[in-house]
Scaffold this active site. Structure first.
Site, PDB file in Angstrom:
ATOM      1  CD1 TRP A 110      -1.939   2.219   1.102  1.00 16.55           C
ATOM      2  CD2 TRP A 110      -3.358   0.696   1.607  1.00 16.55           C
ATOM      3  NE1 TRP A 110      -3.464   2.709   1.346  1.00 16.55           N
ATOM      4  CE2 TRP A 110      -4.230   1.834   1.852  1.00 16.55           C
ATOM      5  CE3 TRP A 110      -3.926  -0.727   2.016  1.00 16.55           C
ATOM      6  CZ2 TRP A 110      -5.585   1.682   2.046  1.00 16.55           C
ATOM      7  CZ3 TRP A 110      -5.314  -0.713   2.356  1.00 16.55           C
ATOM      8  CH2 TRP A 110      -6.047   0.576   2.395  1.00 16.55           C
ATOM      9  CB  ILE A 111       3.739   2.142   2.052  1.00 20.51           C
ATOM     10  CG1 ILE A 111       4.175   3.666   2.878  1.00 20.51           C
ATOM     11  CG2 ILE A 111       4.940   1.211   1.550  1.00 20.51           C
ATOM     12  CD1 ILE A 111       3.230   4.239   3.654  1.00 20.51           C
ATOM     13  NE  ARG A 114       6.307   6.834  -5.041  1.00 21.16           N
ATOM     14  CZ  ARG A 114       6.809   7.044  -6.226  1.00 21.16           C
ATOM     15  NH1 ARG A 114       8.143   7.297  -6.401  1.00 21.16           N
ATOM     16  NH2 ARG A 114       6.211   6.855  -7.512  1.00 21.16           N
ATOM     17  CD  GLU A 120       2.946   1.417   9.916  1.00 21.78           C
ATOM     18  OE1 GLU A 120       3.596   1.907   9.054  1.00 21.78           O
ATOM     19  OE2 GLU A 120       2.941   0.327  10.032  1.00 21.78           O
ATOM     20  CB  SER A 122       5.060   4.473  16.468  1.00 21.52           C
ATOM     21  OG  SER A 122       6.469   4.224  17.033  1.00 21.52           O
ATOM     22  CG  ASP A 212      -5.553  13.813  -4.371  1.00 24.36           C
ATOM     23  OD1 ASP A 212      -5.845  13.279  -5.476  1.00 24.36           O
ATOM     24  OD2 ASP A 212      -4.176  14.169  -4.232  1.00 24.36           O
ATOM     25  CG  HIS A 214      -5.839  12.312  -9.768  1.00 23.90           C
ATOM     26  ND1 HIS A 214      -6.038  11.878 -10.845  1.00 23.90           N
ATOM     27  CD2 HIS A 214      -4.280  12.657  -9.531  1.00 23.90           C
ATOM     28  CE1 HIS A 214      -5.177  11.528 -11.676  1.00 23.90           C
ATOM     29  NE2 HIS A 214      -3.990  11.958 -11.015  1.00 23.90           N
ATOM     30  NE  ARG A 223      -1.311  -1.637  -5.163  1.00 24.06           N
ATOM     31  CZ  ARG A 223      -0.463  -2.246  -5.257  1.00 24.06           C
ATOM     32  NH1 ARG A 223      -0.432  -3.724  -5.532  1.00 24.06           N
ATOM     33  NH2 ARG A 223       0.846  -1.579  -5.385  1.00 24.06           N
TER      34      ARG A 223
END
Lengths: 301, 301, 301, 301
Positions: A110-111, A114, A120, A122, A212, A214, A223
């Site tokens: 997922w990360i 960018r 996240e 910790s 956002d 877009h 995905r």
């Protein structure tokens, strides 16, 4: 059940407090705010906040002073036009903030998107919970024999049982040792930032993720696609439903021009033209590789 | 007056429509929504939408399930800690959308901040208004004799009058010709996308600009700075006031740790240590250049 | 001629100095380094530096230790696969740095592509040259009567002459006044950062622009497109040629899967399927709007 | 030893092939190209490619036609000025590409820096190696009792031995099971994309990581800091050395104005002024919290 009673109470408390606002609101997504939508065995997606609605897209495209007297049809037509012609900036004017609980190996995929904001939980600062993703038997898939990056048939019988047993036992043992290493009774206790390294990639983490519209559509196109790994696709599908509730016109345009659309290569366009002109085209005469031919047939077959 | 009666009516209509929401709201910024805050002679800043408030920052930092039972003091302390230690992601969880009307040469500086979303009024598609920035006499400044990139004293007497006259006449003539070239009576009419090239950089444009709070603070630190050009600084100052209304705790931390803060170089730190130890330090013995010495004296002088 | 003798001498000096390097090199683009490729009447594109070649794309995709023993065919097949399946990150591993001289109204379109690095010549700090874009007669176009954002026929006769005369005279006068306002003989001299506002949007500026290959392809797809404004399209076309010289395999894949490709909407896919199955489909029965039907016919017609 | 003989041979082969280039070269970093710099027990950092040198920074800042006749002192002065005054764009004109092998829990911190390009070795597509980070005894630290996010004293005696034994045994068992689950003798074999979830966060992964110099400095300032976790700090320190070899003037400016610099808050500035004026200031009279006071004393003490 992914939520504790305390967590559910906090969510209920937030849903009980309505405030007046002069901002654009979207009734469809207000109805979903804060609720946990379950995904996988311990995960969820919660909408924490949103900015804008369908009209905010056209308002930005027009750089308007007001909400405008334009009709919904006009808004719909303009949104479809903007999506069709790859105008991305008006869609960037809407924003969504999610709270997601997800296995670490899903978080790592997922990360890679960018253009979003992330906070996240910790594991340097806090202790993770004893929660691990163990696939449902019907999602325990063998390696695909034709696709290096995919799944084949569902595992069966003893093998499935062995795998589940292994995943469960290893997760439990890893967590036991995680706790033991950090324990401070009769010992110093290993630093959390080190102890966490013993936890496997199916442990759950959580984060706030803000993006956002877009860039969210770009994420969803990749995905929610059948080629995405099942464990991230189910998150994308839940988010698709939430976006449909939030900005129904934009979501419909996304389905028409992205999710359900197809890309033809330059050669693929020629193949279709030749076919429509009555020519019998085969893979051999198409100029396409076997793989590309199969992909084209998947579209127009 | 930057607004037409129609535009003002659209703004009033939006301010008259309140809706209930379950989202975080900030009363301070609700009071400002949609209103045009005048800047320069024809420009303005309007808040179109916002996401989040002070508590949304700490909520994201804690990856919380609820708004939390933490006190305001706790929120304030955490926000100050996050700002002091350069934790940027929690501030990215708030978002602001502005409608800005500004001269093109200001827009060209502004757009260099890339981590924002922009929809600009299109001069390919539409005709620009006859509105040009003409500096007030007290802002008509001479070139600085010591700083290649700055202003010196205010122009005086005849020279000031000549400059104002030139700017006005050239703007008017350029706009007359812009209209004449596009006109379709008795001629074809030049394309708008070409005719616009005759307009000078003091013509006003407008855009929707959306940015997260972390990147907004970065923008404000650079553009509300005394070294920034006056014509963009006045926009930054109006936005500073709006952000203070929106997220007062975060703004106070920004003033303490960014706007009012000072950076000491490695050598500068040594100079201060030597001074505090009682040593008489001069520029010559400081290890700093004259310019750096002057900058340090400006901080600790 | 966009270059002065001094500038040409500096370019020649750089082309005369070869150094050994262990890095990947691309002979095709080495041959173009530093040279000014003219665009419009005073503009140019120069390649200042590059990182990577075709093999660098597959090397990154494979996270390789060496340049690899893989054949060129393998590289080509992998590059085509990556492009076809929207794998963007391997293409981000190549980087191009350009020096571009271009009219301000083109620069304003260009800068909307935010995922690039830019250093623009500063008109706060320096004085701009007396160089303005004046269209060639064949590019002096009327406003399109069917497309609000486009051009129609070429202007003819007296009208064309009037427009050219206006553009030239206004540019010259604006520059004369720019110089007069800044002049310091017998007056203080207006600050450069203010005087520049009198210059129209056809004045030339220049910048260093650095971008990775994925984002460059995105820029080229939008700006080398027939719908892009002519004055930016000619820059995109020159860059296309340079990219072909630099990474020929990647560029060929870009032509096949992006530039020459076509997107079919979900409904468009159904229309093609119905046609191939022998059905007579018309706009009325297609489910497409007239505009979308026309766009589809443009692809498969 | 992090490299196999085959890998070392591939590196040697690349270092043996020199090509002429007209581009800017940096001898200091050419000497390091492709070499593996060991980090932790199985990790490394390798420079794969670079764009630009110190002169490329000033060349971009000046938007130059040539390398310029400016002296090295001029370059140094300008680079220091740009760094001191937060001009980021000229530093973005240099780019570095690294191949990094690192434990997954380090990769998860690293990836939070989003303004970089990444290609990671895919555990969906390939099988990971049996390599796990096991801390050296001197880096086996207890949880800090004063900092929730930090380490305290080194673990001692039996406890240290127990922890090392646990980490090793769990890693080995996890990898054995990873292999067994994927094995295809007498069973279907679990998909790689699922089997990987059994691997703990100390397993090594690797990626290509490409970043511009401005964003690299930002990364290094945060990750070469004493507050960063040891296991990422050692990577940052190796990269610092490589950057010093590559762009020595820029790196020196980075040390002076970032790494070795100190930020004083608005109140902190007042405290220093009062002290320099001879006033006895204590934490109580400073207006600073205890923590901020301690931080200030750390700077000027």
């Amino acid at each position: 059940m992914p939520l504790s009673p305390d967590q559910q109470a906090e969510i209920d408390a937030q849903r009980a407090q309505s405030q007046p606002t002069l901002r654009a609101t979207s009734p469809g997504i207000e109805a979903q705010l804060y609720r946990a939508h379950p995904v996988l065995d311990h995960g969820f997606v919660r909408v924490i906040d949103y900015m804008g609605d369908d009209a905010a897209i056209t308002q930005a495209a027009r750089v308007s002073y007001g909400r405008g007297t334009k009709s919904v049809q006009n808004d719909e037509g303009l949104i479809r036009y903007l999506m069709r012609h790859w105008h991305s900036t008006p869609f960037e004017m809407c924003e969504l903030k999610l709270h997601v609980k997800l296995p670490v190996f899903v978080a790592r995929q997922w990360i890679r998107h960018r253009t979003a904001n992330v906070n996240e939980y910790s594991a340097r600062y806090s202790v993770l919970d004893r929660e691990f993703y163990i696939p449902a038997p019907e999602h325990l898939a063998a390696q695909s024999s034709i696709n290096n990056q995919g799944r084949g048939a569902t595992l069966e019988g003893d093998e499935a049982a062995r795998v589940l047993e292994t995943l469960k036992a290893d997760s439990d043992r890893a967590y036991d040792h995680y706790e033991q290493m950090m324990g401070q009774e009769g010992q110093q206790g290993l630093a959390r930032e080190l102890a966490r390294m013993n936890l496997p990639a199916n442990v759950y983490t959580q984060w706030y993720w803000k993006v956002d519209l877009h860039n969210l559509f770009h994420f969803l196109r990749l995905r929610a696609d059948p080629h995405a790994q099942y464990e991230i696709r189910v998150y994308a599908e839940v988010i698709c439903d939430l976006v449909r509730d939030w900005v129904p016109l934009a979501y419909a345009a996304f389905e028409e021009y992205r999710l359900g659309a197809a890309q033809l290569s330059a050669t693929g366009v020629q193949v279709v033209r030749r076919m429509l002109a009555g020519e019998e085209v085969t893979q051999e005469t198409s100029g396409l590789t076997k793989r590309e031919w199969a992909e084209l047939m998947g579209v127009i077959g």
